[in-house]
Design a protein around this motif. Structure first.
Motif, mmCIF file in Angstrom:
data_model
loop_
_atom_site.group_PDB
_atom_site.id
_atom_site.type_symbol
_atom_site.label_atom_id
_atom_site.label_comp_id
_atom_site.label_asym_id
_atom_site.label_seq_id
_atom_site.Cartn_x
_atom_site.Cartn_y
_atom_site.Cartn_z
ATOM 1 N N TYR A 123 -35.836 60.606 59.964
ATOM 2 C CA TYR A 123 -34.787 60.344 60.950
ATOM 3 C C TYR A 123 -35.110 61.058 62.256
ATOM 4 C CZ TYR A 123 -31.811 58.517 57.192
ATOM 5 O OH TYR A 123 -31.280 57.782 56.166
ATOM 6 N N ASN A 127 -37.370 56.849 66.496
ATOM 7 C CA ASN A 127 -37.124 55.572 65.809
ATOM 8 C C ASN A 127 -35.636 55.223 65.735
ATOM 9 O OD1 ASN A 127 -36.188 57.150 63.722
ATOM 10 N ND2 ASN A 127 -38.061 57.001 62.520
ATOM 11 N N VAL A 129 -33.140 53.296 67.603
ATOM 12 C CA VAL A 129 -33.113 52.315 68.694
ATOM 13 C C VAL A 129 -31.795 52.436 69.464
ATOM 14 C CG1 VAL A 129 -33.155 49.851 69.231
ATOM 15 C CG2 VAL A 129 -34.606 50.764 67.417
ATOM 16 N N ASN A 134 -24.625 52.756 71.023
ATOM 17 C CA ASN A 134 -24.863 54.161 70.670
ATOM 18 C C ASN A 134 -25.456 54.994 71.809
ATOM 19 O OD1 ASN A 134 -27.611 53.499 70.815
ATOM 20 N ND2 ASN A 134 -27.711 53.005 68.646
ATOM 21 N N GLY A 162 -22.860 52.874 57.893
ATOM 22 C CA GLY A 162 -24.103 52.140 58.125
ATOM 23 C C GLY A 162 -24.455 51.932 59.579
ATOM 24 N N LEU A 163 -23.830 52.692 60.479
ATOM 25 C CA LEU A 163 -24.098 52.467 61.904
ATOM 26 C C LEU A 163 -24.978 53.551 62.524
ATOM 27 C CD1 LEU A 163 -20.680 51.039 63.160
ATOM 28 C CD2 LEU A 163 -22.717 49.833 62.404
ATOM 29 N N GLY A 164 -25.499 54.462 61.732
ATOM 30 C CA GLY A 164 -26.499 55.392 62.256
ATOM 31 C C GLY A 164 -26.035 56.820 62.479
ATOM 32 N N LYS A 165 -24.882 57.189 61.952
ATOM 33 C CA LYS A 165 -24.399 58.573 62.183
ATOM 34 C C LYS A 165 -25.343 59.593 61.552
ATOM 35 C CE LYS A 165 -20.463 57.796 60.089
ATOM 36 N NZ LYS A 165 -20.642 56.368 59.739
ATOM 37 N N THR A 166 -25.652 59.363 60.279
ATOM 38 C CA THR A 166 -26.512 60.316 59.583
ATOM 39 C C THR A 166 -27.880 60.399 60.260
ATOM 40 O OG1 THR A 166 -25.361 59.926 57.514
ATOM 41 C CG2 THR A 166 -27.555 60.857 57.346
ATOM 42 N N HIS A 167 -28.410 59.218 60.603
ATOM 43 C CA HIS A 167 -29.715 59.181 61.268
ATOM 44 C C HIS A 167 -29.685 60.043 62.543
ATOM 45 C CE1 HIS A 167 -33.355 56.517 62.467
ATOM 46 N NE2 HIS A 167 -33.329 57.575 63.258
ATOM 47 N N LYS A 296 -38.599 48.375 63.068
ATOM 48 C CA LYS A 296 -38.929 48.616 61.657
ATOM 49 C C LYS A 296 -40.246 47.939 61.307
ATOM 50 C CE LYS A 296 -34.889 50.479 60.827
ATOM 51 N NZ LYS A 296 -34.732 51.900 60.671
ATOM 52 N N ILE A 320 -26.132 48.271 60.133
ATOM 53 C CA ILE A 320 -27.587 48.402 60.241
ATOM 54 C C ILE A 320 -28.233 48.598 58.871
ATOM 55 C CG2 ILE A 320 -29.428 49.725 61.347
ATOM 56 C CD1 ILE A 320 -27.346 50.389 63.544
ATOM 57 N N ARG A 321 -27.476 49.218 57.980
ATOM 58 C CA ARG A 321 -28.045 49.410 56.641
ATOM 59 C C ARG A 321 -28.321 48.060 55.985
ATOM 60 N NH1 ARG A 321 -24.563 53.290 54.017
ATOM 61 N NH2 ARG A 321 -25.652 54.812 55.290
ATOM 62 N N GLU A 324 -31.359 46.312 57.579
ATOM 63 C CA GLU A 324 -32.609 46.840 57.017
ATOM 64 C C GLU A 324 -32.849 46.308 55.613
ATOM 65 O OE1 GLU A 324 -32.923 51.360 58.813
ATOM 66 O OE2 GLU A 324 -32.519 51.037 56.705
#
Ligand code: ADP
Ligand code: MG
Length: 455
Positions: A123, A127, A129, A134, A162-167, A296, A320-321, A324
């Motif tokens: 993460y 990468n 995007v 965001n 699934g929208l990228g918070k953790t990333h 990706k 996003i999850r 992917e």
């Protein structure tokens, strides 16, 4: 993926070989008891570029090795690995909590100690995007990663699953680690935090637990909504938060809703959470979804025609999850069945994914079943009556909509006579609490759920 795992295996094999050779040497130089107590429990993790990484069972072991045995250890390592041998320690997390926090300064230059940050190195900002969905969040995250604890403290990132918070928050951690190797970065999900805290209470080690947290420079807590209803944990976290905050340590949080909707959380905690900067991540638009897919693809060696990527970007607009996931399935199908990746295959894969998805109940179905059960009309449910039985039925219906569908609080609120999403959050929390003690309601709900499943 597989090559990653193979590489890890090779590093581990090298490490095991080297460590066993070291043990043979060390065995002859220390007492049997010392050997059994301090050396046997050590696990080799990897050997890479002459750096041997070891996992130690606890802080005491680290202190013994560094204090008493460092010369013997150094000699063995030099003999086995060579002049440039270096040692990196990692202390097993669970147990290190029971003792004093890990020291940062190595006693000898020979030894470097690492702090296990719990981060996934994949993460990164590179990468991640960027799109309208965001942009603000990413910019804030980068600023913090550059100057942790100094700007925007705390940061709260919220948004649907699934929208990228953790990333994004892990990217902050990875960036800080690369830029400031001396800083202790620690990532943890709120659920794990709760688990650690419960363990600490059971083992009478809350003080050490808190000490552990106070040595962190950048603390990232993911999905804080799960602190809801956990009062003791919240209280303790409040103190950890304050301690870190006063010492200008960076605190980064994520949640699935804006702070004002964090129900079941103490007011003072919510107000702390939102005292810095609050930003959100949203569903990416078509162009950003396409850019994510392209990104990706660019990482691997696969060739995917652009019309196929466009097709996926157009048809997968949940999160996003899932986006992917579709790409991964497509690549897997093509490789397993030795088929070229084209539009026909993409259509097959997507249809398949849709078909295999457990059929999600719709808000409308839930409303119909709940209304029937309580002998009400749909208009009653969506109307403004505050009569007790109608209000309860409405809350039950909202609760089930959140539980059984992927819809956001906002969308559910809209479908219930344009109510605010905070009403839905409140309904969810109310029913959730009632269910803890009310056996009859529990039975009612499971009956309604069964009927919904039959529709
Ligand atoms: P959340 O924590 O909000 O549920 P995640 O951070 O787990 O979501 O993201 C889900 C998946 O989507 C991850 O694999 C992540 O890498 C990917 N992802 C999310 N946002 C982006 C982005 N902007 N660019 C590239 N990949 C992303
Ligand atoms: Mg997450």
């Amino acid at each position: 993926m597989t090559s990653d795992i193979m590489e890890k295996d090779i590093l581990l094999n090298h490490a095991t070989e080297a460590w066993n050779a070291c043990l043979e040497i060390i065995k002859n130089k220390v007492t049997e008891k010392g050997f059994d107590t301090w050396f046997l429990p050590v696990r080799p993790l990897a050997l890479e570029n002459d750096v041997l990484r070891l996992l130690l069972p606890n802080q005491a072991c680290y202190e013994q090795l560094e204090g008493h045995y460092v010369d013997i250890l150094a000699e063995a390592l030099t003999t086995v690995i060579g002049e440039n041998a270096q040692l990196e320690y990692q202390i097993s997390q669970k147990i290190s909590m029971d003792s004093t926090p890990a020291k940062q300064e190595p006693v000898k230059p020979f030894i470097r100690q690492t702090f296990d940050s719990n981060l996934n190195e994949e993460y990164t900002f590179d990468n991640f995007v960027e799109g309208d969905c965001n942009r603000m969040s990413k910019a804030a995250a980068i600023s913090i990663a550059e100057r942790p604890g100094i700007v925007y403290n705390p940061l709260l990132v919220f948004g649907d699953v699934g929208l990228g918070k953790t990333h994004l928050v892990q990217a902050i951690g990875n960036h800080v680690k690369a830029k400031y190797p001396e800083k202790n970065v620690y990532y943890i999900s709120s659920e794990k935090f709760i688990g650690q805290f419960v363990d600490a209470i059971r083992e009478n080690a809350v003080q050490n637990f808190n000490k552990f947290y106070q040595q962190i420079d950048v603390l990232i807590v993911d999905d804080v909504q799960f602190f809801s209803g956990k009062e003791k944990t919240q209280e303790n976290f409040f103190h950890i938060f304050n301690g870190l905050y006063i010492n200008k340590k960076a605190i980064i949080l994520t949640s699935d809703c804006p702070p004002k909707d964090l129900k079941g959380l103490e007011e003072r905690l919510v107000s702390r959470f939102s005292s810095g900067l609050t930003v959100d991540v949203q569903l990416p638009d078509y162009e950003t979804r396409l850019a994510i897919l392209e990104r990706k693809i660019a990482v691997g060696n696969d060739v995917v025609p652009s019309e196929v990527l466009q097709y996926i970007a157009q048809n997968v607009a949940t999160n996003i999850r899932e986006l992917e996931g579709c790409l991964v399935s497509l690549l897997a199908r093509s490789s397993l069945e030795k088929r070229t990746i084209d539009l026909a295959l993409a259509k097959e894969v997507l249809t398949n994914i849709m078909r295999n998805k457990p059929k999600e109940a719709s808000i409308e179905t839930i409303q119909i079943v709940v209304a029937q059960h309580f002998d009400l009309s749909i208009d009653d449910l969506n109307g403004s009556s505050r009569k007790k039985d109608i209000a309860l039925a409405r809350q039950v219906a909202m609760y089930l909509c959140k539980k059984l569908t992927q819809n956001s609080y906002k969308i559910i609120g809209n479908k219930f006579g344009n109510r605010d999403h905070s009403t839905v959050v409140h309904a969810f929390q109310t029913i959730d609490n009632l269910l803890k003690n009310d056996k009859k309601l529990k039975e009612t709900l499971s009956l309604i759920e069964f009927q919904i499943g039959q529709k």
